[in-house]
Design an enzyme around this catalytic site. Structure first.
Site, PDB file in Angstrom:
ATOM      1  CD  GLN A  51     -21.265 -24.495 -10.959  1.00  0.00           C
ATOM      2  OE1 GLN A  51     -21.716 -24.715  -9.917  1.00  0.00           O
ATOM      3  NE2 GLN A  51     -19.986 -24.234 -11.102  1.00  0.00           N
ATOM      4  CB  CYS A  91     -16.251 -21.546  -9.257  1.00  0.00           C
ATOM      5  SG  CYS A  91     -17.560 -21.697 -10.009  1.00  0.00           S
ATOM      6  CG  LEU A  92     -16.658 -27.721 -10.561  1.00  0.00           C
ATOM      7  CD1 LEU A  92     -17.700 -28.716 -10.383  1.00  0.00           C
ATOM      8  CD2 LEU A  92     -15.185 -28.273 -10.510  1.00  0.00           C
ATOM      9  CG  HIS A 133     -19.114 -20.916  -4.664  1.00  0.00           C
ATOM     10  ND1 HIS A 133     -17.835 -20.484  -4.925  1.00  0.00           N
ATOM     11  CD2 HIS A 133     -19.675 -21.472  -5.518  1.00  0.00           C
ATOM     12  CE1 HIS A 133     -17.687 -20.647  -6.322  1.00  0.00           C
ATOM     13  NE2 HIS A 133     -18.864 -21.485  -6.591  1.00  0.00           N
ATOM     14  CD  GLU A 134     -22.052 -24.593  -5.242  1.00  0.00           C
ATOM     15  OE1 GLU A 134     -22.548 -24.435  -6.314  1.00  0.00           O
ATOM     16  OE2 GLU A 134     -20.687 -24.889  -5.288  1.00  0.00           O
ATOM     17  CG  HIS A 137     -22.867 -20.980  -9.010  1.00  0.00           C
ATOM     18  ND1 HIS A 137     -22.443 -20.440  -9.824  1.00  0.00           N
ATOM     19  CD2 HIS A 137     -22.053 -21.414  -8.135  1.00  0.00           C
ATOM     20  CE1 HIS A 137     -21.236 -20.680 -10.096  1.00  0.00           C
ATOM     21  NE2 HIS A 137     -20.757 -21.579  -9.094  1.00  0.00           N
TER      22      HIS A 137
HETATM   23 NI    NI Z   1     -19.037 -22.454  -8.389  1.00  0.00          NI
END
Ligand code: NI
Length: 163
Positions: A51, A91-92, A133-134, A137
């Site tokens: 990210q 999510c950012l 979630h992470e 990614h």
């Molecule tokens: Ni995220």
């Protein structure tokens, strides 16, 4: 320490599989510190290295409101998962959106810390969701792939709550 630019959905880097971290260099330490700064600045509960444009298996998490429980996960893997939770996730890298995602309610993770020492950590509910979630990614997956129904605008949800 610095705040890094967060990559947004549609950026190819978010779809790539990240590389295993084999040594703890100054550069990696700086990356981790910057990831915390960036996550806290953006009011997030988790952030993965892709990210901020870095394809390394590093994620940071802090689900506490007073930002008192920073967790660094290097080369994390889920070793067990049980139960089920269905809830909204954001999510950012997908600003102003949320969607319903089903995740395990309890997960156990094995990872390495900033000294590359292996440790195990368990989480329920939001923490379990954050781990899943992470780690997704790090394999190039966004939660939007798993959303049940439509992605919703956070602004619309707030309006509904006010009504
Ligand atoms: Ni995220």
């Amino acid at each position: 320490m610095a705040i890094r630019n967060i990559r947004m959905i549609g950026d190819d880097i978010l779809t790539k599989k990240c590389k295993v971290v084999k040594e703890m260099t100054e550069k990696n330490k700086e990356l981790i510190a910057d990831m915390f700064d960036t996550m806290y600045d953006a009011d997030g509960v988790g952030l993965a290295a892709p990210q901020v444009g870095i394809l390394k298996r590093i994620a940071v998490i802090d689900i506490t409101e007073d930002r008192s429980n920073p967790i660094v996960l290097i080369n994390p893997e889920i070793i067990s998962a049980d139960g089920e939770q269905r809830g909204s996730e954001g999510c950012l890298s997908v600003p102003d959106k949320v969607g319903i995602v089903t995740r395990p309610n309890h997960v156990k993770v094995v990872a390495q810390d900033e000294n590359l020492e292996t440790f195990e950590i368990e989480g329920d509910e939001l923490l379990a969701r954050a781990f899943c979630h992470e780690i997704d990614h790090l394999d190039g997956h966004l939660y939007v792939e798993k959303v049940e129904g439509e992605l919703m605008n956070t602004a619309d949800l707030e309006e509904e709550e006010e009504e």
